[in-house]
Design a protein around this motif. Structure first.
Motif, PDB file in Angstrom:
ATOM      1  N   TRP A 193      -2.906  -8.519 104.512  1.00  0.00           N
ATOM      2  CA  TRP A 193      -1.978  -9.565 104.946  1.00  0.00           C
ATOM      3  C   TRP A 193      -2.133 -10.818 104.088  1.00  0.00           C
ATOM      4  CZ3 TRP A 193      -2.599 -14.551 106.612  1.00  0.00           C
ATOM      5  CH2 TRP A 193      -1.481 -15.171 107.195  1.00  0.00           C
TER       6      TRP A 193
ATOM      7  N   GLY B 249      -6.339 -12.218 119.653  1.00  0.00           N
ATOM      8  CA  GLY B 249      -5.607 -13.415 120.023  1.00  0.00           C
ATOM      9  C   GLY B 249      -5.799 -13.840 121.461  1.00  0.00           C
TER      10      GLY B 249
ATOM     11  N   LEU C 115      -2.787 -25.675 110.101  1.00  0.00           N
ATOM     12  CA  LEU C 115      -2.895 -24.342 110.693  1.00  0.00           C
ATOM     13  C   LEU C 115      -1.612 -23.557 110.420  1.00  0.00           C
ATOM     14  CD1 LEU C 115      -4.581 -22.390 112.450  1.00  0.00           C
ATOM     15  CD2 LEU C 115      -3.455 -23.376 114.451  1.00  0.00           C
ATOM     16  N   TYR C 116      -1.775 -22.414 109.791  1.00  0.00           N
ATOM     17  CA  TYR C 116      -0.623 -21.602 109.377  1.00  0.00           C
ATOM     18  C   TYR C 116      -0.401 -20.404 110.304  1.00  0.00           C
ATOM     19  CZ  TYR C 116       2.189 -18.519 106.369  1.00  0.00           C
ATOM     20  OH  TYR C 116       3.164 -17.690 105.858  1.00  0.00           O
ATOM     21  N   ASN C 117      -1.517 -19.820 110.787  1.00  0.00           N
ATOM     22  CA  ASN C 117      -1.362 -18.620 111.613  1.00  0.00           C
ATOM     23  C   ASN C 117      -2.683 -18.309 112.327  1.00  0.00           C
ATOM     24  OD1 ASN C 117      -0.278 -16.340 112.768  1.00  0.00           O
ATOM     25  ND2 ASN C 117       0.289 -15.353 110.836  1.00  0.00           N
ATOM     26  N   ASN C 118      -2.598 -17.501 113.384  1.00  0.00           N
ATOM     27  CA  ASN C 118      -3.760 -16.892 114.025  1.00  0.00           C
ATOM     28  C   ASN C 118      -3.565 -15.382 113.954  1.00  0.00           C
ATOM     29  OD1 ASN C 118      -5.536 -19.013 115.299  1.00  0.00           O
ATOM     30  ND2 ASN C 118      -3.556 -19.641 116.117  1.00  0.00           N
ATOM     31  N   ILE C 119      -4.481 -14.694 113.319  1.00  0.00           N
ATOM     32  CA  ILE C 119      -4.314 -13.257 113.138  1.00  0.00           C
ATOM     33  C   ILE C 119      -5.672 -12.574 113.119  1.00  0.00           C
ATOM     34  CG2 ILE C 119      -4.148 -13.574 110.623  1.00  0.00           C
ATOM     35  CD1 ILE C 119      -2.303 -11.113 110.543  1.00  0.00           C
TER      36      ILE C 119
ATOM     37  N   GLN D 149      -8.400 -17.995 112.381  1.00  0.00           N
ATOM     38  CA  GLN D 149      -7.447 -19.083 112.177  1.00  0.00           C
ATOM     39  C   GLN D 149      -7.203 -19.203 110.680  1.00  0.00           C
ATOM     40  OE1 GLN D 149      -9.448 -22.372 114.217  1.00  0.00           O
ATOM     41  NE2 GLN D 149      -7.817 -22.340 115.766  1.00  0.00           N
ATOM     42  N   VAL D 150      -5.933 -19.180 110.295  1.00  0.00           N
ATOM     43  CA  VAL D 150      -5.550 -19.224 108.882  1.00  0.00           C
ATOM     44  C   VAL D 150      -4.992 -20.609 108.565  1.00  0.00           C
ATOM     45  CG1 VAL D 150      -4.155 -18.203 107.061  1.00  0.00           C
ATOM     46  CG2 VAL D 150      -5.038 -16.757 108.926  1.00  0.00           C
ATOM     47  N   TYR D 151      -5.614 -21.280 107.607  1.00  0.00           N
ATOM     48  CA  TYR D 151      -5.185 -22.623 107.201  1.00  0.00           C
ATOM     49  C   TYR D 151      -4.665 -22.580 105.761  1.00  0.00           C
ATOM     50  CZ  TYR D 151      -7.720 -24.422 111.275  1.00  0.00           C
ATOM     51  OH  TYR D 151      -8.144 -24.692 112.543  1.00  0.00           O
ATOM     52  N   LYS D 152      -3.574 -23.327 105.533  1.00  0.00           N
ATOM     53  CA  LYS D 152      -3.043 -23.489 104.177  1.00  0.00           C
ATOM     54  C   LYS D 152      -3.169 -24.930 103.747  1.00  0.00           C
ATOM     55  CE  LYS D 152       0.101 -19.705 103.144  1.00  0.00           C
ATOM     56  NZ  LYS D 152       1.447 -19.370 102.599  1.00  0.00           N
TER      57      LYS D 152
ATOM     58  N   ASN E 177       0.601 -12.775 101.578  1.00  0.00           N
ATOM     59  CA  ASN E 177       1.022 -14.145 101.886  1.00  0.00           C
ATOM     60  C   ASN E 177       0.429 -15.181 100.934  1.00  0.00           C
ATOM     61  OD1 ASN E 177       2.547 -14.320 104.739  1.00  0.00           O
ATOM     62  ND2 ASN E 177       1.111 -12.593 104.762  1.00  0.00           N
TER      63      ASN E 177
END
Length: 487
Positions: free
Chosen positions: A386, A368, A473-477, A481-484, A390
């Motif tokens: 993860w 991050g 954009l849902y999260n950064n992990i 970059q996590v997109y829904k 989710n």
């Protein structure tokens, strides 16, 4: 009798050596960083799982350039134990041990018991090297090499038509795992044609029987033959394929594998063997054809060197026995020197044992923040878990770039059969079509530099355009970059 006398009188048997090498192999292959499926294993497990769990046969439920046989092994592994990395590696170790046994039998048949012990020592130790892909025992090379060793043993010890038919049968099964087994087949066939053409025909009949049997099983399982020929063979050459590398890259890779790895330890003894023989015999030919094959393929993966180890080990053992007999040198000190010289570096397994004992204490990777680093195998496994937590079982998930490990541990199906980057013309066309018509619930895009370096701009821009219009954009992990998808 004191300990020193006991050690001095101890004579290693074949059983001792095979068990020892199996234990060392398990140590090397299971105690690897992340305790997770490797990148390639993840590809095969994903395709095998889709096949066995969801009825999506290879080349329909996921594409890779490997045989359906390796997908079946990983599909069976998933059926029995879920997502795991140990079962295929234990099975591979068993198969490798069978190869060790028959290398011993070949050497013993040619030059006696001591040659057999020496050959097993050379082969068992070299299989554990980092430079020959020691940890990757679950790869197709393990199965191919085992069957080719069995085929050579059948040819060398063969007395009748049945023996040569079985030799051909084994060679055909090796070919079923890897097409590069063809090089070993050419060596045996070339030798047979010079000695006994009648048996050459019987040998070819055995190969044909294996191919027909495997083709029948594949047909009954629903595997598309055209798909296998396209994705397993034809689409592996040309622009964007696994073999698409510059001459400079190939020269550097060749040098790295053949001059800067442990394999150079074989060279003095192999040169001695060639000098002693004074001609190209079966074992020299065995080495030559596979050496040519590795250069034709031109990828220079460490695991490809496994195909060279049986002839290198046998030639080295024969050379040592010849020199021992000529110069009347005791075998035991020579064996000690060989073990000390050829013994693999076991630093990584020892480090990981320490991590287990001390509960993974030590410096942690920082995610991050720039510069964004590529997550290690253990972190990619955690990211996959993860994603699984989710999303729902019905959700499709796409991991951009070389994200097979994340994909497999997520236990979610990709919206495209090209779940892992392949950049040929055929692959790109299918990838764009699949992604447009079957948009996933979640898309993960890497932030680390390797993504931009290894994935072509058109594929990256396509994915960026997709998330820009249809996703948030849902999260950064773990530097993804996590997109829904927008509802």
């Amino acid at each position: 009798m004191n300990l020193r006398e006991t050690i001095g009188r101890w004579k290693p048997t074949l059983l001792h050596l095979v068990i020892l090498f199996a234990v060392l192999q398990i140590l090397v292959t299971l105690l690897t960083n992340g305790f997770a499926l490797s990148f390639d294993e993840s590809i095969w497990h994903y395709i095998g799982r889709n096949w066995f769990r969801h009825g999506l046969v290879p080349y329909s439920g996921g594409i890779d350039n490997k045989s359906p046989l390796i997908f079946a092994i990983f599909g069976l592994s998933d059926t029995l134990f879920g997502v795991n990395y140990w079962f295929p590696r234990v099975l591979g170790t068993v198969c490798q041990s069978i190869g060790l046994y028959y290398v011993y039998k070949i050497a013993k048949h040619i030059a006696g018991e001591q040659a057999g012990v020496l050959a097993v020592s050379f082969y068992g130790l070299s299989l554990l090297w980092h430079g020959t892909g020691g940890r990757y025992v679950a790869f197709t090379e393990t199965y191919e090499v085992m069957f080719i060793i069995l085929s050579f043993h059948g040819y060398i010890t063969g007395q009748n038509k049945k023996d040569f038919f079985v030799s051909g049968l084994m060679a055909g099964l090796g070919l079923g795992f890897r097409l590069s087994a063809l090089f070993g087949i050419l060596a045996i066939l070339s030798s047979l044609l010079r000695k006994n053409r009648k048996y050459a025909l019987v040998f070819c009949t055995g190969i044909s029987a294996s191919i027909i049997l495997l083709a029948a099983v594949a047909f009954l399982a629903g595997v598309d033959v055209n798909g296998f020929l396209t994705y397993g063979l034809a689409d592996n050459f040309g622009s964007g394929s696994p073999t698409d590398h510059t001459i400079l890259w190939k020269l550097e890779s060749f040098s790295d594998k053949f001059f800067y790895s442990e394999i150079i330890l074989f060279y003095p003894l192999v040169l001695a063997y060639i000098f002693i023989k004074g001609k190209v015999d079966l074992f020299i030919l065995w080495f030559i054809v596979y050496f040519i094959g590795i250069n034709i393929i031109g990828i220079y993966d460490t695991v490809h060197l496994k195909e060279l180890l049986p002839p290198l080990s046998l030639m080295s053992a024969f050379a040592v026995i010849h020199l021992v007999n000529v110069y009347k040198v005791p075998v035991k000190p020579v064996m000690v020197i060989i073990w000390i010289t050829f013994f693999p570096k076991l630093l990584e397994p020892l480090v990981n044992i320490k991590k287990i004992i001390f509960d993974g204490s030590g410096p942690k990777e920082k995610y991050g923040q720039q510069p964004y680093i590529k997550p290690d195998e253990g972190s990619r496994k955690k990211l996959g878990l993860w994603v699984r937590a989710n999303t729902t079982e019905q959700d499709k998930v796409f991991v951009a770039g070389f994200g097979a490990q994340v994909q497999v541990y997520s236990e979610r199906i990709s919206p495209t059969v090209y779940f892992n980057v392949t950049q040929t013309r055929i692959a790109k066309e299918r990838f764009f079509r699949d992604m447009r018509t079957n948009k996933p619930a979640m898309i993960l895009i890497p932030l680390f530099s390797e993504y931009e370096q290894l994935v072509s701009p058109d594929m990256r821009q396509f994915v960026y355009g997709l998330v820009k219009t249809d996703y948030y954009l849902y999260n950064n992990i773990y530097n993804y970059q996590v997109y829904k998808i927008k509802k």
